[in-house]
Each structure stands twice: as structure tokens, then as C-alpha cells.
Design an enzyme around this catalytic site. Structure first.
Site, PDB file in Angstrom:
ATOM      1  N   GLY A  20      66.381  43.066  45.771  1.00  0.00           N
ATOM      2  CA  GLY A  20      65.578  43.575  46.948  1.00  0.00           C
ATOM      3  C   GLY A  20      66.554  43.035  48.075  1.00  0.00           C
ATOM      4  N   SER A 264      44.087  30.143  19.542  1.00  0.00           N
ATOM      5  CA  SER A 264      45.151  31.295  19.379  1.00  0.00           C
ATOM      6  C   SER A 264      44.459  32.445  19.874  1.00  0.00           C
ATOM      7  CB  SER A 264      45.522  31.161  17.830  1.00  0.00           C
ATOM      8  OG  SER A 264      44.389  31.770  17.114  1.00  0.00           O
ATOM      9  N   SER A 318      57.414  30.271  20.140  1.00  0.00           N
ATOM     10  CA  SER A 318      58.592  30.475  19.184  1.00  0.00           C
ATOM     11  C   SER A 318      58.278  29.677  17.923  1.00  0.00           C
ATOM     12  CB  SER A 318      59.722  29.321  19.756  1.00  0.00           C
ATOM     13  OG  SER A 318      58.918  28.099  20.109  1.00  0.00           O
ATOM     14  N   CYS A 320      55.659  30.419  16.136  1.00  0.00           N
ATOM     15  CA  CYS A 320      54.358  31.111  15.720  1.00  0.00           C
ATOM     16  C   CYS A 320      54.684  32.338  14.658  1.00  0.00           C
ATOM     17  CB  CYS A 320      53.792  31.617  17.199  1.00  0.00           C
ATOM     18  SG  CYS A 320      52.343  32.832  16.688  1.00  0.00           S
ATOM     19  N   GLY A 361      56.668  31.983  24.465  1.00  0.00           N
ATOM     20  CA  GLY A 361      57.711  33.283  24.290  1.00  0.00           C
ATOM     21  C   GLY A 361      58.799  33.135  25.443  1.00  0.00           C
ATOM     22  N   TRP A 407      56.979  21.502  15.964  1.00  0.00           N
ATOM     23  CA  TRP A 407      55.965  22.021  15.131  1.00  0.00           C
ATOM     24  C   TRP A 407      54.844  22.724  15.747  1.00  0.00           C
ATOM     25  CZ3 TRP A 407      56.633  16.711  15.186  1.00  0.00           C
ATOM     26  CH2 TRP A 407      55.600  15.977  15.584  1.00  0.00           C
ATOM     27  N   GLU A 409      51.012  24.132  16.018  1.00  0.00           N
ATOM     28  CA  GLU A 409      49.845  23.537  15.901  1.00  0.00           C
ATOM     29  C   GLU A 409      49.105  24.357  14.824  1.00  0.00           C
ATOM     30  OE1 GLU A 409      47.835  20.975  17.807  1.00  0.00           O
ATOM     31  OE2 GLU A 409      50.047  20.585  17.827  1.00  0.00           O
ATOM     32  N   ARG A 419      42.048  25.459  16.332  1.00  0.00           N
ATOM     33  CA  ARG A 419      42.816  26.163  17.320  1.00  0.00           C
ATOM     34  C   ARG A 419      42.456  27.573  16.414  1.00  0.00           C
ATOM     35  NH1 ARG A 419      47.725  28.417  18.579  1.00  0.00           N
ATOM     36  NH2 ARG A 419      48.016  28.398  20.795  1.00  0.00           N
ATOM     37  N   GLU A 432      49.738  29.329  10.529  1.00  0.00           N
ATOM     38  CA  GLU A 432      50.115  30.400  11.710  1.00  0.00           C
ATOM     39  C   GLU A 432      51.271  29.716  12.383  1.00  0.00           C
ATOM     40  OE1 GLU A 432      47.356  32.603  13.777  1.00  0.00           O
ATOM     41  OE2 GLU A 432      45.603  32.180  12.226  1.00  0.00           O
ATOM     42  N   ASN A 461      67.383  36.642  45.327  1.00  0.00           N
ATOM     43  CA  ASN A 461      67.982  38.227  45.098  1.00  0.00           C
ATOM     44  C   ASN A 461      66.956  39.083  45.334  1.00  0.00           C
ATOM     45  OD1 ASN A 461      69.880  36.586  42.314  1.00  0.00           O
ATOM     46  ND2 ASN A 461      70.713  37.545  44.212  1.00  0.00           N
TER      47      ASN A 461
HETATM   48  P1  IMP Z   1      56.912  28.449  23.007  1.00  0.00           P
HETATM   49  O1  IMP Z   1      56.951  28.158  24.359  1.00  0.00           O
HETATM   50  O2  IMP Z   1      57.402  29.809  22.725  1.00  0.00           O
HETATM   51  O3  IMP Z   1      57.285  27.296  22.113  1.00  0.00           O
HETATM   52  O4  IMP Z   1      55.156  28.591  22.627  1.00  0.00           O
HETATM   53  C1  IMP Z   1      54.231  27.580  22.766  1.00  0.00           C
HETATM   54  C2  IMP Z   1      52.907  28.167  22.517  1.00  0.00           C
HETATM   55  O5  IMP Z   1      52.851  28.762  21.283  1.00  0.00           O
HETATM   56  C3  IMP Z   1      51.814  27.110  22.582  1.00  0.00           C
HETATM   57  O6  IMP Z   1      51.526  27.078  24.055  1.00  0.00           O
HETATM   58  C4  IMP Z   1      50.617  27.951  21.972  1.00  0.00           C
HETATM   59  O7  IMP Z   1      50.092  29.181  22.715  1.00  0.00           O
HETATM   60  C5  IMP Z   1      51.504  28.401  20.872  1.00  0.00           C
HETATM   61  N1  IMP Z   1      51.421  27.888  19.620  1.00  0.00           N
HETATM   62  C6  IMP Z   1      51.137  26.587  19.434  1.00  0.00           C
HETATM   63  N2  IMP Z   1      51.155  26.404  17.918  1.00  0.00           N
HETATM   64  C7  IMP Z   1      51.205  27.367  17.452  1.00  0.00           C
HETATM   65  C8  IMP Z   1      51.159  28.178  16.027  1.00  0.00           C
HETATM   66  O8  IMP Z   1      51.267  27.051  15.171  1.00  0.00           O
HETATM   67  N3  IMP Z   1      51.095  29.230  15.826  1.00  0.00           N
HETATM   68  C9  IMP Z   1      51.132  30.207  16.690  1.00  0.00           C
HETATM   69  N4  IMP Z   1      51.157  29.887  17.845  1.00  0.00           N
HETATM   70  C10 IMP Z   1      51.385  28.503  18.166  1.00  0.00           C
END
Ligand code: IMP
Length: 501
Positions: A20, A264, A318, A320, A361, A407, A409, A419, A432, A461
Site C-alpha cells: 500500500g 489438538s 511442523s 504434526c 505452521g 518432538w 506432544e 492433549r 499424532e 510496505n
Molecule cells: P510449529 O510451530 O509448526 O512447530 O507447530 C507447533 C504447534 O503444533 C503447537 O503449538 C501445537 O498446536 C501443535 N502440536 C504440538 N505437538 C503436536 C503433535 O504431536 N501433533 C500435532 N500437533 C502438535
């Protein structure tokens, strides 16, 4: 017949921001990243808790312990100490964050007077500190008997078996400060007496902390640090929908400032019951977020149930594998866009603004800006923080490069069955999440500073200097897969890939 969404769900990398108009006022140094953490009557009052930067660390064993919480609060964000541990150890972590006094360091190297020069040298080699406290019982909080620094010995002239008692600077010759000394007073004493370190002792002459000369400007280095009214760092804690009636009182007693139901999937009667219990027992004095959801209905359910904020995201983390194992989830960008609209709709209806958190993510720094532009009030990150010195996990060398362990959860390693709890028998039936490594990236401060500078630059920007303006004014476009290729370096041979983050 089942319902089919007319459009596919998308993720961050499929979007771009359109710049913008950038005025003279729009420079990164003037950008404020302040953002609400808990619900409030927008336009009528200030939120009870705000963040100075829109970052929170994930409720995970491999991410959020007390060390990371202190480092992140110094930058202006907040950690949620992981709940997949005993109530006692989680409360102890919370208490350590609340008890932390910037500049006041618990002694890391401690010996008794019977120890030898060889012991001093071994300790220095092991943890790198040159100041060793000599206490009656050799602990960090024992009765102070002296100090050994490198000024107290000459390796070439002394025998490794020489006793510490014979060469330490004894208690009688030490300048110390009493228990209630402020950092400013401590620094004055350090300057007045030309000290390198100042021991702080209690009434019984037990060592409490050291204040080191180099730490004196701690506050000046961290102008955005997130403090409560007593100048202690803010800290959050994760809870589950099973043992909340005992866990929550213990966490509050330890000083937790805000809680979050770590799950989750949050569109459940279990979260509703947990929120009700909190409101019945504490009214609005306890701040608690809930989640995770990925659509309007999920958001409205949790907002009505009393959540102070709502976390968005299923399956995008990441580590998950929820989408692969269970086939549930939604592209993070689409989930966020829909939930942000639901939050605004709910605000129009009720006058209450319930902040939303984009959880999981975030891969590139620009994803942070996109998530905020799409309506997130703040972000939760796991992988991002796991890479730093302050995260709780081991740093290991793999194929010649330093990595940190990370790792999920929902992995067998964490075994955080609560969870993924859907009632019934309480155990983790299938995984999971995965157990992995992430590339080591150094200190949290340097990385957060660099990432947020990028966020601020992009906001300029777009032509905005606050997060609410970014949410209001951002123009976003979906990009085709071909234009994603166009967006990277292409049709050239790279000499180095180190500048692509
Ligand atoms: P990242 O920042 O992409 O690594 O995602 C972190 C998020 O993944 C956490 O805040 C949770 O919501 C989710 N998470 C954590 N552990 C697991 C798992 O074992 N399986 C699925 N999602 C998870």
C-alpha cells in the site's frame, strides 16, 4: 449428504501481500507490535493483558520451560509452560519465572571449602563460568563462605590438590548486599567497590544470587520486556481437561498470569466444562484461552463458553501428523481467515473482542506477517523457538551441523495423551506427532529481533504501523503454483543459499 466446502483450504505460502502507500511516518522503528492477549470491550477499556510483540511459545515439552519463558518475556512475548508434566514440576517452572529477577542470577558454579583447585578448574571447563561460590554445603543457596575467581589462583605456581579454603577470597573480605537490594542499588555497589560480581545474601548469610557487572544494563537492552505490576516477567501455562481442578490452583499459586487449555481439538464439551469450572470458581479474574478450532462454529462455541482467547489451527504444526493419521484439519490460512471474520462478527454482536492466536505452521518469517494480516492477534510457534539456545532440548551434532531436538506432544516421546483426549480410557492410542531435529539457530534474542524487523518492514510496505491497521488495510492475493515458482530465485545458478530464509 455430507457438507462440501466450495473452495479448497489454503495455507500461508499460497498468499502474498500487495503493498500500500508508504508515507514518511511509515518506518520500521515506528511500528508498534503491541497486541491484546485476552478478551476486552474494545473501544471502552484496555485489555487486562497485552503482548508487546505478537509471539507466544508452544505448550510443548521441547519448547516452553522456564528458561525459554524468561528469554521470550524479555522480548515482549509470553510462553505457555508445558502441561505434560506433574503439577508440581509445572508449578515450579512457573514459580521460577515469577521469581526471576533480571540481573539477579542463581549461582551456577558452587563448591565447598574442602574442594581443590582441580575441582575449580574442572567446573570452569564444564560450564564456562569463572566465578565459583564457596558455600558450606556446596549448593547455590548454602551459607556463603567465600568466592573463587580466576584472580584467586595461578595455575603455574599452585598444585591442583591445593584446598579452596586456602586460596578463596573469604567471606570477611567480600562486599555483599542484603536480600531486598534492587538492581539499581546492586549496580551502584558494584561501581563503588569496583567489583565484578556482587553476592546477595539473606539474613542467615545464605547466598541468594549474584549480580554481575556486565548485566547492569539488562533493562536498557530489553525495552519491550513483558512485566507485571510487581516488575516480574509474565508467564502462561498449559492445562488439560482432566486434572484442572487441582492443576489450576497450583499454577495460580505459583504465579501463572494466563492459562490455556492445550488440546489438538477444542470444539468439545470437555473444554466447555473446563471453562465453566474456571468461571464458576474465579469469575473473570483468571485468564484462560481455549482451542484449537478451524471454523466459525468452533470459535463461537468457545467464545460463548467464556474463553479469553481462541487458538486456531489443526494439523499444520511442523511435527504434526494429525491430518495423516486422522484426516482432520484445515489449511491454516483458510482457517484463520474464517475465524477472524467470526471474531469480528462476535465483536459487533457483543462488544467483546476475543483475540485469536494462529497456532502452528509458521515456517518463514513472512508467514508471521501474513498470519497477522489475515486477522491473527498473535501467533504460537513451536519449531521456531525449539531452535534456540534457551529451548529445553539437547543440542546435537548431526552430519557436521548443530541441531536441536524437537518432538510433538502427540509423539510417543511426549506421551501427552490429555492433549488428544476425547473422553473414555485415558491413554495415547496412536501417535499424532513425530520426534525430530531442527537446525540450531543460536540465541532467542537475535532471532526474534531479526524476524520482527522483517515483519515491521513488510508492514511499512503495506503502509501501516500497527497490527490493527495491518488487519484492516492489508490486501492479500492468492497466488498460482506457477507464480510461487516465480517468487523464488529462478533461472539462475545460485552461488549461495545462505540468504534464503
Ligand atoms: P510449529 O510451530 O509448526 O512447530 O507447530 C507447533 C504447534 O503444533 C503447537 O503449538 C501445537 O498446536 C501443535 N502440536 C504440538 N505437538 C503436536 C503433535 O504431536 N501433533 C500435532 N500437533 C502438535
Amino acid at each position: 449428504m455430507a457438507y462440501y466446502y466450495p473452495e479448497p483450504s489454503h495455507t500461508f505460502s499460497e498468499y502474498l501481500l500487495i503493498p500500500g502507500y508508504t508515507s514518511e511516518e511509515c518506518i520500521p522503528d515506528r511500528v508498534s507490535l503491541k497486541t491484546p492477549l485476552v478478551k476486552y470491550r474494545k473501544g471502552m477499556e484496555e485489555p487486562a493483558v497485552s503482548l508487546n510483540v505478537p509471539l507466544t511459545s508452544a505448550v510443548m515439552q521441547s519448547v516452553s520451560n522456564d528458561t525459554l519463558a524468561i528469554a521470550l518475556a524479555k522480548e515482549g512475548g509470553i510462553s505457555f509452560i508445558f502441561g505434560s508434566q506433574t503439577i508440581e514440576s509445572q508449578a515450579a517452572m512457573v514459580a521460577r519465572v515469577k521469581g526471576y529477577k533480571a540481573g539477579f542470577v542463581t549461582s551456577a558454579s558452587n563448591l565447598t571449602p574442602d574442594a581443590t583447585l582441580a575441582d575449580v578448574l574442572a567446573l570452569k571447563e564444564k560450564n564456562g563460568f569463572s566465578t565459583v561460590a564457596i558455600t558450606e554445603d556446596g549448593t547455590a543457596n548454602g551459607k556463603l563462605l567465600g568466592i573463587v575467581t580466576s584472580r584467586d589462583y595461578r595455575i603455574s605456581r599452585m598444585d591442583p590438590s591445593d584446598k579452596v579454603a586456602d586460596f578463596m577470597t573469604p567471606r570477611a573480605k567480600l562486599v555483599t548486599a542484603p536480600k531486598d537490594t534492587t538492581l539499581k542499588q546492586a549496580n551502584d555497589i558494584i561501581w563503588e567497590h569496583k567489583l565484578n560480581s556482587l553476592p546477595v545474601v539473606d539474613e542467615e548469610d545464605r547466598l541468594m544470587y549474584f549480580v554481575f557487572r556486565k548485566d547492569y544494563s539488562s533493562h536498557k537492552d530489553n525495552p519491550l520486556e513483558l512485566l507485571d505490576s510487581k516488575k516480574r516477567y509474565l508467564v502462561g501455562a498449559g492445562i488439560n481437561t482432566r486434572d484442572y481442578a487441582t492443576r489450576i490452583p497450583a499454577l495460580l499459586e505459583a504465579g501463572a498470569d494466563v492459562l490455556v487449555i492445550d488440546s489438538s481439538e477444542g470444539y468439545t464439551c470437555w473444554q466447555e466444562k473446563t471453562l465453566k469450572w474456571v468461571r464458576d470458581n474465579y469469575g473473570d479474574t483468571v485468564k484462560i484461552g481455549a482451542g484449537n478450532v478451524v471454523d466459525r462454529e468452533g470459535f463461537r462455541f468457545l467464545a460463548k463458553a467464556g474463553a479469553d482467547f481462541v487458538k486456531v489451527g489443526i494439523g499444520g504444526g511442523s511435527i504434526c501428523i494429525t491430518r495423516e493419521t486422522k484426516g482432520i484439519g484445515r489449511g491454516q490460512a483458510t482457517a484463520l481467515i474464517e475465524v477472524a471474520a467470526a471474531r469480528d462478527e462476535y465483536f459487533k454482536e457483543t462488544g467483546i473482542y476475543v483475540p485469536i492466536c494462529s497456532d502452528g505452521g509458521i515456517v518463514h518469517d513472512y508467514h508471521m506477517t501474513l498470519a497477522l494480516a489475515m486477522g491473527a492477534d498473535f501467533l504460537m510457534l513451536g519449531r521456531y523457538f525449539a531452535r534456540f539456545d534457551e529451548s529445553p532440548t539437547n543440542k546435537v551434532m548431526i552430519n557436521g551441523a548443530y541441531m536441536k531436538e524437537y518432538w510433538g506432544e502427540g509423539s510417543n516421546r511426549a506421551r501427552n495423551w490429555q492433549r488428544y483426549d476425547l473422553g473414555g480410557s485415558a491413554k495415547l492410542n496412536f501417535e499424532e506427532g513425530v520426534d525430530s531435529y531442527v537446525t540450531y539457530a543460536g540465541p532467542l534474542h537475535d532471532n526474534v529481533e531479526a524476524s520482527l524487523y522483517k515483519v515491521k518492514s513488510t508492514m511499512c510496505n503495506v503502509g501501516v504501523t500497527t497490527i490493527p491497521d495491518l488487519q484492516k488495510n492489508a490486501k492479500l492475493t492468492l497466488v498460482s503454483s506457477v507464480s510461487i515458482v516465480e517468487g523464488g530465485a529462478h533461472d539462475v545458478t545460485l552461488r549461495s543459499t545462505s540468504n534464503i530464509k
